[in-house]
Design a protein around this motif. Structure first.
Motif, PDB file in Angstrom:
ATOM      1  N   ILE A 112       0.856  -1.345   0.036  1.00 30.02           N
ATOM      2  CA  ILE A 112       0.007   0.071   0.147  1.00 30.02           C
ATOM      3  C   ILE A 112       0.792   1.092  -0.196  1.00 30.02           C
ATOM      4  CG2 ILE A 112      -1.797   1.436   1.346  1.00 30.02           C
ATOM      5  CD1 ILE A 112      -2.680  -1.285   2.609  1.00 30.02           C
ATOM      6  N   ALA A 113       1.845   1.231   0.998  1.00 29.17           N
ATOM      7  CA  ALA A 113       2.753   2.447   0.943  1.00 29.17           C
ATOM      8  C   ALA A 113       3.596   2.502  -0.516  1.00 29.17           C
ATOM      9  CB  ALA A 113       3.851   2.324   2.067  1.00 29.17           C
ATOM     10  N   GLU A 114       3.864   1.588  -1.065  1.00 35.35           N
ATOM     11  CA  GLU A 114       4.780   1.876  -2.092  1.00 35.35           C
ATOM     12  C   GLU A 114       3.779   2.413  -3.595  1.00 35.35           C
ATOM     13  OE1 GLU A 114       6.755  -1.155  -5.624  1.00 35.35           O
ATOM     14  OE2 GLU A 114       6.898  -1.762  -3.687  1.00 35.35           O
ATOM     15  N   LEU A 115       2.436   1.718  -3.656  1.00 31.73           N
ATOM     16  CA  LEU A 115       1.594   2.116  -4.672  1.00 31.73           C
ATOM     17  C   LEU A 115       0.914   3.422  -4.322  1.00 31.73           C
ATOM     18  CD1 LEU A 115       0.334  -1.698  -5.412  1.00 31.73           C
ATOM     19  CD2 LEU A 115       2.240  -0.071  -6.841  1.00 31.73           C
ATOM     20  N   GLY A 116       0.626   3.366  -3.100  1.00 36.74           N
ATOM     21  CA  GLY A 116      -0.201   4.944  -2.611  1.00 36.74           C
ATOM     22  C   GLY A 116      -1.512   4.734  -2.973  1.00 36.74           C
ATOM     23  N   LEU A 137      -1.528   5.385  10.312  1.00 33.28           N
ATOM     24  CA  LEU A 137      -0.419   5.150   9.370  1.00 33.28           C
ATOM     25  C   LEU A 137      -0.762   5.683   8.025  1.00 33.28           C
ATOM     26  CD1 LEU A 137      -0.178   1.223  10.266  1.00 33.28           C
ATOM     27  CD2 LEU A 137       1.338   2.974  10.969  1.00 33.28           C
ATOM     28  N   LEU A 138      -1.826   5.922   7.482  1.00 31.39           N
ATOM     29  CA  LEU A 138      -2.353   6.269   6.287  1.00 31.39           C
ATOM     30  C   LEU A 138      -3.168   7.441   6.310  1.00 31.39           C
ATOM     31  CD1 LEU A 138      -2.737   3.274   4.053  1.00 31.39           C
ATOM     32  CD2 LEU A 138      -0.469   4.528   4.067  1.00 31.39           C
ATOM     33  N   GLU A 139      -3.103   8.410   5.334  1.00 28.40           N
ATOM     34  CA  GLU A 139      -4.168   9.755   5.085  1.00 28.40           C
ATOM     35  C   GLU A 139      -4.584   9.531   3.739  1.00 28.40           C
ATOM     36  OE1 GLU A 139      -2.256  13.171   5.879  1.00 28.40           O
ATOM     37  OE2 GLU A 139      -1.923  13.074   7.847  1.00 28.40           O
ATOM     38  N   GLU A 141       3.599  10.470   9.271  1.00 27.33           N
ATOM     39  CA  GLU A 141       5.171  10.252   9.800  1.00 27.33           C
ATOM     40  C   GLU A 141       5.049   8.734  10.468  1.00 27.33           C
ATOM     41  OE1 GLU A 141       9.048  11.099  10.619  1.00 27.33           O
ATOM     42  OE2 GLU A 141       7.493  11.969   9.190  1.00 27.33           O
ATOM     43  N   ALA A 142       4.265   8.429  11.007  1.00 28.67           N
ATOM     44  CA  ALA A 142       4.098   6.950  11.636  1.00 28.67           C
ATOM     45  C   ALA A 142       4.356   5.890  10.723  1.00 28.67           C
ATOM     46  CB  ALA A 142       3.094   6.803  12.803  1.00 28.67           C
ATOM     47  N   GLY A 143       3.494   6.252   9.687  1.00 29.09           N
ATOM     48  CA  GLY A 143       3.522   5.146   8.504  1.00 29.09           C
ATOM     49  C   GLY A 143       4.926   5.179   7.760  1.00 29.09           C
ATOM     50  N   ARG A 144       5.499   6.284   7.502  1.00 20.84           N
ATOM     51  CA  ARG A 144       6.628   6.459   7.034  1.00 20.84           C
ATOM     52  C   ARG A 144       7.892   5.480   7.606  1.00 20.84           C
ATOM     53  NH1 ARG A 144      11.519   8.616   7.379  1.00 20.84           N
ATOM     54  NH2 ARG A 144      10.705   9.765   9.335  1.00 20.84           N
ATOM     55  N   ILE A 145       7.918   5.673   9.088  1.00 21.22           N
ATOM     56  CA  ILE A 145       8.547   5.140  10.027  1.00 21.22           C
ATOM     57  C   ILE A 145       8.411   3.603   9.955  1.00 21.22           C
ATOM     58  CG2 ILE A 145       9.452   4.727  12.455  1.00 21.22           C
ATOM     59  CD1 ILE A 145       8.885   7.597  12.902  1.00 21.22           C
ATOM     60  N   ARG A 150      10.358  -2.888   6.092  1.00 17.88           N
ATOM     61  CA  ARG A 150      11.434  -3.384   4.923  1.00 17.88           C
ATOM     62  C   ARG A 150      12.605  -4.237   5.581  1.00 17.88           C
ATOM     63  NH1 ARG A 150       9.552   1.642   2.463  1.00 17.88           N
ATOM     64  NH2 ARG A 150       8.461   1.057   0.578  1.00 17.88           N
ATOM     65  N   VAL A 151      12.780  -3.748   6.422  1.00 12.12           N
ATOM     66  CA  VAL A 151      14.187  -4.243   7.000  1.00 12.12           C
ATOM     67  C   VAL A 151      14.003  -5.502   8.037  1.00 12.12           C
ATOM     68  CG1 VAL A 151      16.113  -4.038   8.816  1.00 12.12           C
ATOM     69  CG2 VAL A 151      15.395  -2.003   7.232  1.00 12.12           C
TER      70      VAL A 151
END
Length: 300
Positions: free
Chosen positions: A12-16, A47-49, A59-63, A69-70
């Motif tokens: 979700i984060a990658e594709l937006g 986590l998302l808007e 910001e929490a979602g970015r962290i 990923r790690v």
């Protein structure tokens, strides 16, 4: 925190976009939304808007995306190390190769794998770079070769070999003894190119933009066979590495001129999904491709 929820969140984060992520993961959008809601409830944070164009990370979602990923990469490597059986490689591996790379490497790859790992079976799909990337991200493919460019951060990618790019023409359209052509002269010619979905087209468009020249192909075709046939008919020119046209160039059916000012090249990247454990079979294929990459002609 559920591993499946983390993996879904990364897509979700990658594709937006929830809908595009659901398509990639082969889930319904409500099912994916439930996973996201549970993850936000467990972490007690948003986590998302939602935006008019999809979703963006808080910001929490970015962290979380960076740390996840790690974590998922480490987990995949741990699972692979614990399950690996190097002395007896069996199973099935799905491989994706773009057409020009497939011509260069497929025969040698199959020959080497059959000799070394007789109980390992292969499925090889020839497709465009964008489709191979989606196949890796969705889990349909285990290993793939991609051309450098916009490669997803969810994939591990490492260079296999570099390909110089040449203008490919019918012999009647090439001046005698001509071996090079400037890029600004290339874009003035009637070009037969892949569609924008193809990595080669994107590379050409980027170079044309830098040169301040429009790139307007007269024909678009995503099949290597079609590109070559149309050029042989004298209907235009195309851009490819010499290594993908050895037979046509050696018999004089086509002619190649190196593109200069600037020179053009691309890198073939070996890729697989970072958060998915590699089977012993997939590792065997990867090791074989790394070894064979040293035999691929780079330019002339």
């Amino acid at each position: 925190m559920d591993i499946k929820q983390l993996r879904s969140f990364i897509h979700i984060a990658e594709l937006g976009s929830l809908s595009r992520a659901a398509d990639r993961l082969n889930l319904s959008q409500p099912a994916l939304s439930r996973q996201l809601n549970l993850l936000e409830e467990n972490l007690n944070t948003q986590l998302l808007e939602r935006t008019g164009r999809g979703v963006k990370l808080t910001e929490a979602g970015r962290i979380l995306a960076e740390r996840a990923r790690v974590i998922l990469g480490d987990l995949a490597r741990l699972e692979a190390d614990l399950s690996e059986r190097r002395d007896h490689v069996t199973g099935h591996v799905n491989i994706g190769l773009p057409p020009s790379a497939g011509i260069v490497i497929t025969g040698a790859l199959v020959e080497a794998v059959r000799e070394r790992y007789p109980e390992l079976s292969l499925s090889i799909a020839e497709d465009l770079t964008g489709d191979i990337q989606e196949g890796l991200l969705s889990g349909r493919l285990d290993v793939g070769a991609l051309h450098d460019g916009m490669i997803s951060r969810s994939l591990h990618s490492e260079p296999l070999w570099r390909e110089d790019l040449f203008l490919i023409s019918h012999p009647s359209q090439v001046p005698e003894n001509a071996t090079e052509i400037a890029f600004e002269d290339v874009v003035r010619l009637p070009l037969i190119m892949p569609t924008p979905k193809h990595g080669l087209r994107a590379k050409m468009q980027e170079a044309a933009f830098r040169a301040g020249r429009p790139l307007m192909p007269v024909v678009e075709a995503d099949a290597l066979r079609v590109l070559v046939d149309l050029v042989h008919r004298g209907l235009g020119h195309t851009v490819l590495p010499r290594s993908s046209l050895v037979a046509e160039l050696s018999t004089g059916r086509l002619k190649a001129r190196r593109i200069v000012q600037p020179g053009m090249a691309r890198t073939v990247m070996l890729s697989w999904l970072q958060d998915r454990p590699l089977s012993a079979g997939a590792k065997a294929v990867i090791d074989t491709l790394r070894e064979l990459a040293g035999t691929v002609p780079m330019g002339d």
